[in-house]
Design a protein around this motif. Structure first.
Motif, PDB file in Angstrom:
ATOM      1  N   PHE A  75     106.089  71.446  -9.255  1.00 24.06           N
ATOM      2  CA  PHE A  75     107.230  72.519  -8.557  1.00 24.06           C
ATOM      3  C   PHE A  75     108.037  73.155  -9.870  1.00 24.06           C
ATOM      4  CE2 PHE A  75     111.741  72.053  -6.047  1.00 24.06           C
ATOM      5  CZ  PHE A  75     111.419  73.543  -5.574  1.00 24.06           C
ATOM      6  N   GLN A  76     107.554  74.308  -9.596  1.00 27.65           N
ATOM      7  CA  GLN A  76     108.112  75.146 -10.799  1.00 27.65           C
ATOM      8  C   GLN A  76     109.537  75.920 -10.331  1.00 27.65           C
ATOM      9  OE1 GLN A  76     106.524  79.045 -11.040  1.00 27.65           O
ATOM     10  NE2 GLN A  76     106.796  78.795 -13.240  1.00 27.65           N
ATOM     11  N   VAL A  77     110.557  74.953 -10.491  1.00 30.80           N
ATOM     12  CA  VAL A  77     112.101  75.034  -9.787  1.00 30.80           C
ATOM     13  C   VAL A  77     113.040  75.978 -11.029  1.00 30.80           C
ATOM     14  CG1 VAL A  77     112.944  72.867 -10.607  1.00 30.80           C
ATOM     15  CG2 VAL A  77     114.024  74.154  -8.846  1.00 30.80           C
ATOM     16  N   HIS A  78     113.537  76.624 -10.079  1.00 35.41           N
ATOM     17  CA  HIS A  78     114.985  77.665 -10.989  1.00 35.41           C
ATOM     18  C   HIS A  78     116.349  76.890 -10.494  1.00 35.41           C
ATOM     19  CE1 HIS A  78     112.191  80.843 -10.400  1.00 35.41           C
ATOM     20  NE2 HIS A  78     112.343  81.521  -9.238  1.00 35.41           N
ATOM     21  N   ARG A  79     116.163  75.993 -11.618  1.00 33.17           N
ATOM     22  CA  ARG A  79     117.426  75.459 -11.830  1.00 33.17           C
ATOM     23  C   ARG A  79     118.557  76.041 -12.106  1.00 33.17           C
ATOM     24  NH1 ARG A  79     114.776  69.771 -13.405  1.00 33.17           N
ATOM     25  NH2 ARG A  79     114.528  68.684 -11.045  1.00 33.17           N
ATOM     26  N   THR A  80     118.617  77.050 -13.875  1.00 36.41           N
ATOM     27  CA  THR A  80     119.149  77.429 -14.791  1.00 36.41           C
ATOM     28  C   THR A  80     118.987  78.804 -14.351  1.00 36.41           C
ATOM     29  OG1 THR A  80     117.935  77.179 -16.506  1.00 36.41           O
ATOM     30  CG2 THR A  80     119.964  75.314 -16.172  1.00 36.41           C
TER      31      THR A  80
END
Lengths: 308, 430
Positions: free
Chosen positions: B48-53
């Motif tokens: 899961f490629q996630v935009h956490r920052t």
């Protein structure tokens, strides 16, 4: 929008930006002037000011005005203390060596930014302004019946934006009084002129350095508290002010407070006006070009002292 | 003299700390490592490629909550082909370069079966070529037209959310008929915003309208008043779509600029995703219109699927977190994660997916999907998947702000958003 109202709007926007930039850049310039070190973490102290303002206002709750006034005092104070502590723990131990200080403050930059990311989080949070009335501004035009007044679409500012400008002016005057008229100012100027001789005369230079480093950071934080009701607090918001402060300090002359103020108004205003009439990117291009020209033709800045 | 080995009789503080850190790192290995050589009940690993920052963080947080909720529902119902799914999340910092590195980690380090979940178009465009090189199926949830335009590759699919071209084509008749024909557009200056600029300009022209000014704003901008004087006086409708951490500032300054007399305003909810409509300074939005991918406020005709979906993620009727009513979700977009995971499930079940060797047959199985009926697996509405363009088509919602809440005025049909194919990915080799 017609040219006249457009220019007035651009000037107002530019003045708000110049006010905040003046405070931030003064902090950087003060640190360089007295301590002869470059603080790369300066933008992060700015960001911390905004984030702490959010913490203070959301913890106090209640009326926006009370929370904001508390933030205006508490946030710069805490940031100043933190910076003084960083000076005591880190910079003092590396003897304020210019190169090592740059590396150390880069480290500080990452630590502050990442700790904020881990605690405050990646989201932007708003801080409510203490007051915010929209003030529509009139404009004049010549019609058949002579001079008449009308209210152009979009020509307006807010009472809070005017407050930011006023607050910056008051802070500037206070700082000037402190530097020029007080005993503390005398000590600061003595240390700036010649640290070793100052020490020989019994001035506790190390304590003065910690104080100055804290004051510089507190000024940046104060600028951020003022701007945060207009923008929002975000963990990456320190990057732009750092770059602009460097531009201002280089143009004004490192360590020259008068030059810093003039350059900040110049850059802030031109940024406001050029971005309104052309594009924000062009404003940044011109500012950086100006830095290059100053470095080539007046390496000590517009108001910098000639090297001895 | 003191020897410098780790086994010295009196350990120093430093080497104890080093040892502790190493032990900590070892125990922190993902649980999946235990299944590395396990049999067929090992989890199917979804990277899961996630935009956490970075600028996509608000979306990333909610994409992650939705993904975890969907994974739990799927696993509680028996998983996929009898195997549980495991989500391996990695932060990409909303950065294209990091995005490509994250895909590499999924394929080579974590041993993921597929990659999934990216939103921001520049990250998708930066990562997709790497997915093709790694031969890793890459399911994006991005809205950009880059998938259906043919710009990407056979390994990249968008089965859970409609693309901007389809969205604006479906919306444009409503704008032209109800709000006005002279439109000024304000959009972020990167691929996603350019999709809006290009396709809305075309779509409104087809309705006899015209875009009279285009204001492109850098997605990292923090102050906006300086752009607004470019809005021409004869503007009838402001069309705004903004992303990034400063969206609230953007909308507030828009309101301050116009004061009491503004033109009609049509916004993409992106400008206010994760933002509470009760925030001070947003009162002027009363009576303005928004596009919503899925209605944030539970409507009077709320479906059973919407109820179930909200409850599974932990969201109230106002689209905010049940634990914290100030924590507003990105409700109009994150359904795409939920629906994409179910499409992955359908594809894996249809192809009898067992492991990375079956990746190509998984893509072929998803390409063969067409109808997706409305229901708990597709709570946003019924959809039609186009296997040739790897893009899904579905309904869009136009809502009006009434009493500080978004109330749906018009729902477009799937057909409103269809356009001729621009690519046939199935003709490309793997």
């Amino acid at each position: 929008m017609e040219f006249g109202p457009h220019l007035l709007l651009a000037t107002l926007e530019g003045l708000v930006q110049a006010s905040v930039l003046t405070l931030t850049a003064l902090g950087l310039s003060l640190v360089f002037g007295v301590m002869r070190v470059v603080n790369v973490a300066h933008g992060e102290f700015y960001m911390l000011g905004a984030v702490l303002a959010w913490f203070v206002t959301s913890m106090i709750g209640g009326s926006a005005a009370i929370g904001f006034m508390a933030a205006l005092i508490i946030a710069p104070l805490l940031v100043g203390l933190l910076a003084a502590l960083a000076d005591w723990l880190v910079l003092r131990r590396i003897d304020y060596d210019p190169e090592r200080t740059i590396v150390a403050t880069i480290g500080l930059l990452y630590i502050i930014q990442q700790v904020t990311l881990m605690t405050y989080g990646p989201d932007a949070h708003p801080v409510a302004p203490p007051f915010n009335t929209r003030l529509a501004l009139p404009w004049f035009e010549f019609t058949d019946g002579g001079l008449s007044m009308y209210w152009p679409w979009g020509l307006s500012t807010t009472s809070y934006k005017l407050f930011v400008i006023a607050a910056a002016i008051v802070t500037l005057l206070a700082l000037w009084m402190l530097m020029a008229k007080s005993k503390l100012g005398l000590i600061l100027r003595a240390t700036q002129l010649d640290g070793e001789t100052a020490q020989a005369f019994g001035i506790p230079v190390e304590k003065v350095y910690a104080l100055v480093f804290g004051m510089g950071a507190a000024l940046a934080a104060l600028g951020a508290v003022l701007v945060v009701p207009i923008q929002q607090a975000h963990y990456l918001m320190g990057d732009d002010p750092l770059l602009l402060s460097f531009i201002v300090v280089i143009i004004g002359g490192l360590g020259s407070l008068r030059g810093t103020v003039v350059a900040a108004i110049l850059i802030g205003m031109s940024d406001g006006i050029i971005s309104v009439f052309f594009t924000p990117t062009l404003a940044k291009i011109l500012a950086t070009l100006l830095v290059a020209m100053v470095l080539v033709y007046r390496p000590n800045g517009l108001f910098g002292a000639k090297p001895a | 003299m003191k020897s410098k080995t780790l086994l010295s009789a009196a350990p120093t503080r430093r080497n104890v700390l080093t040892g502790l850190a190493a032990a900590g790192a070892a125990t922190a290995l993902p649980n999946f490592a235990r299944y590395a050589h396990a049999g067929s009940d090992a989890p199917i690993k979804i990277g899961f490629q996630v935009h956490r920052t970075g600028i996509g963080a608000a979306y990333g947080r909610w994409y992650e909550r939705t993904t975890n909720a969907a994974a739990k529902v799927i696993n509680d119902a028996g998983g996929i082909n009898g195997r549980p799914i495991g989500i391996v999340a990695e932060d990409d910092g909303t950065d294209p370069k990091r995005g490509a590195e994250v895909l590499e980690k999924f394929a080579n380090q974590h041993g993921c079966d597929i990659a999934y979940g990216t939103l921001f178009s520049h990250v998708v465009i930066g990562s997709a070529p790497r997915a093709a090189e790694l031969k890793l199926p890459y399911f994006v949830v991005s809205e950009g037209h880059h998938v259906a335009s043919g710009m990407l590759n056979r390994y990249t699919l968008q089965p859970g959310i409609t693309d901007v071209k389809s969205q604006v084509q479906a919306m444009a008749p409503f704008v032209a008929d109800n709000l006005g024909k002279k439109v000024t557009m304000i959009y972020p200056d990167f691929a996603f915003g350019h999709n809006h600029r290009d396709f809305f300009s075309e779509a409104i022209a087809a309705q006899g309208g015209e875009v009279i000014a285009k204001l492109a704003i850098p997605p990292t901008e923090t102050s906006f008043t300086k752009y607004f004087p470019q809005i021409p006086r004869e503007t009838e409708v402001i069309y705004h779509v903004m992303v990034g951490p400063s969206v609230l500032t953007f909308v507030k300054e828009l309101g301050e600029f116009f004061g009491p007399s503004h033109p009609e305003i049509f916004g993409f909810i992106d400008s206010l995703e994760a933002v509470d409509f009760a925030s001070p300074g947003l009162e002027f939005l009363e009576g303005t219109h928004f596009w919503e991918g899925m209605p944030r406020y539970a409507q009077s005709n709320q479906t059973d699927a919407d109820k179930f979906y909200r409850a599974a993620i932990g969201i109230d009727d106002k689209g905010a977190s049940l634990d914290d009513p100030k924590d507003v979700s990105t409700y109009a977009h994150m359904f795409g994660c939920w629906e994409t995971l179910y499409t992955i499930k359908d594809g894996m079940e249809a192809s009898g997916y067992k492991g990375p060797a079956d990746r190509q047959s998984l893509i072929e199985a998803v390409e063969a999907i067409t109808d997706m009926p409305e229901g708990r697996e597709h709570p946003q509405g019924a959809k039609l998947f186009n296997g040739k363009t790897h893009q899904v088509f579905g309904p869009q919602y136009i809502s009006k702000v009434e009493g500080g809440k978004l109330v749906v005025q018009h729902t477009t049909s799937i057909e409103d958003g269809l356009y001729p194919d621009e690519v046939d990915y199935t003709a490309q080799s793997f």
